[in-house]
Design a protein around this motif. Sequence first.
Motif: not given
Length: 793
Positions: A393-407
């Motif tokens: 997992f990369t930093a971009d993957d973390v941002l994406l996972a957080e965005e989806i999880t927040a929704r």
Amino acid sequence: MSRVNPFDDAVTARAVIDDDGTLVEWNEGARRLLGHPAEAVVGRPAAGLLADDGVPGAPAGPRWDGMVALRHRDGRTVPVWVLAHRRPAREDRPADWLVVTPLEDDAPAPADDPLSAATLMQSPCAMALYDERLRLRRQNDAMDEVVGLPEHRVRGLRPSEIGGKPQSEELERHLSEVLATGRPQDVRTYMRTGGEQHAHAWLAQMAPVTGPDGRVCGVSMATHDFTENYLARKRLQLVNEASVHIGSTLDVTRTAQELADVCVPGLADFVSVDLLEEREPDGEPSARVTTPVTLLRAAHRSVLHGSPDVVMELGSLASYPACSPQADSLVRGRTIVRGTASGELRPWLAEDPRREKWVREFGIHSVMSVPIRARGLTLGVAVLTRHRRPDPFTADDVLLAEEITARAAVCIDNARRYSRERETALALQRSLLPRTLPRTAALEASSRYLPAARAGVGGDWFDVIPLSGMRVAMVVGDVVGHGIQASATMGRLRTAVRTLADIDLAPDELLTHLDDLVVRLSEESGGDGTTGEVGATCLYAVYDPVSRRCTLARAGHPPPVLLRPGGRPGLLDVPAGPPLGLGGLPFESVEVDLPEGTVLALYTDGLVHSRDREGEAGRELLYAALQQYAGSLDGTCDGILRALLPSGGAAADDVALLLARTLGLPATQVSTWDIPADPALVAPIRKQVVEQLDTWGLSEAAFTAELVVSELVTNAIRYGARPIRLRLIHDETTLICEVSDTSHTAPHLRRAKTFDEGGRGLLLVAQLTQRWGSRHTPEGKTIWAELPLYEEE
């Protein structure tokens, strides 16, 4: 050789070796190189072709290249540079090694060769030229870096032989099409080339190379790395999918599953969603998370068929220690990424051998734990793992996972709040609806109530109310709207109906009073001088088992369905009346004869109305289900629900159903006397009552009944108007004394003073009976009293 299939096996030495080291393929180019025909070597160990001093080291990784000393058929040693690719297993073949080497890598090109004239070497774009046999003729330095091999090593090989991957074979097919058609193509692919540690996205632009005569003599390919653009687009697509697919329902478990489904395989190979189980007394999640953390498995999803990588089953609880990624991210309140290579997961796995075996068996190498938080509350955690995808997992993957999880967190919280409100409304409604229906001598009854699957709890209600004179009232109603407010309004209306029923109002009068109440509730619910939106429909019916007649009135409610003994179901024609809450409009009653054994179906519109049915289709289904009645009201209720509602009982609207089968009171259990308005005749009347009770075998009630009859008849003679009538009714448990006259003046209890000569009669009646009261009739009034009957021991 043709333009469609330009390959020439004689210019490339090619062999395939299986995992056991056995040669399974041997082409013409290999025969040219070493002199062995295919039938002489296929099926034999490949090691037999190695010279004594040419044994290479064991290949490491998916690709190997180097010099190998091979033995020619004539015995001489041939030094050869070979390129070997490890090919994974497919449905049509097992895993193997593809070994190739070019045979025409240094043939001089003619001076007028257009391939030689092409300017490639100094271009920053990775470029390659292939001849009409799709053999590599030239590639520049940029392509050397992409391929990971210099030009002189791979010159003369085909693209599939250079790459050795399924994507390379796809590129080769497109190059062949360009060569055959003379039309350029742009091809996008995502692959890891020989010079890369991680897969990149590539745009391959292919164009034909023509000579002076216009003939296509080769193909050029320029490749561009657009990985950042590709990954950004994939991330945007994943976020868009999350917006569309997450939160399609107000169900917590379903929403959690949608979160897992969106992330696999776009972001992870396995995703689990675990929710906090702890709750505060107010139903909210705990504000502070402490370890160990107990989590409920709400959802999971795997890229593997059948999800063999699942450790916890859905709905199970597990405790996570402080060293686990789940607990660590929940306590810290932020995303945690850990890898197996660094040993960060070792303390957690050491405490759980089952998970350690899981990680080792499936090759899990990267874990990301994302807290699920919404509106300041921690709801749970989503854990994403990778084992099939080689990159961590990369930093971009973390941002994406957080965005989806927040929704997803907002949707989960909405679903949680809705579920809590729904449970509250259901509990409120259950407390307001009758737990059991009373057993009466007038009818047998059975009921069902089902809340709406998605719209929330509504205001549907039903009731069976015993009245005086063995009569019984049946009521079904529906409050407009859903939720706690509708349930509370339903409770107020049900209480009002019971109160109005106790004073024995006729159905049309009762609905008039109920309409006034709904108007007042509407005014109270409004604000700033506006009118609220409280509204309801109602059907009220009173059945008399002595006369076997039923009086009904309805306020905008669906008419009842009637099934007479031996007949067919049909609607009972009852004037519709306006819905409750309009105010000032009249209601009309209708009276019908109901033979003993008649089945009456009262229901709300959620039973017969559906988006999937048109017109009267729902009512026709009700007729058909009611036609199957075979004596069991409970069984008929269940049959009606099965016939009219979707599988699983998931109705779009609330459904209330009340079935009643009428009973008749035999004439032998009723006795009536016309009373002359002469006080001197009260004594003979008392005597006749005692004799009738003896005939009925109710002598034990004679003393009390004699006193009650004496007081009621005396009051009617003294204060009422002729004609006066006395009626006795009994069943197994109750004796009812009724005295009717044509006066509309209602009696009332009063406390007599010490020296008063009267005023004690009704007080005496009230003390001697279990219930007493009065009701108005079209002719006047009736005073009644109920005496309990007890069996002799």
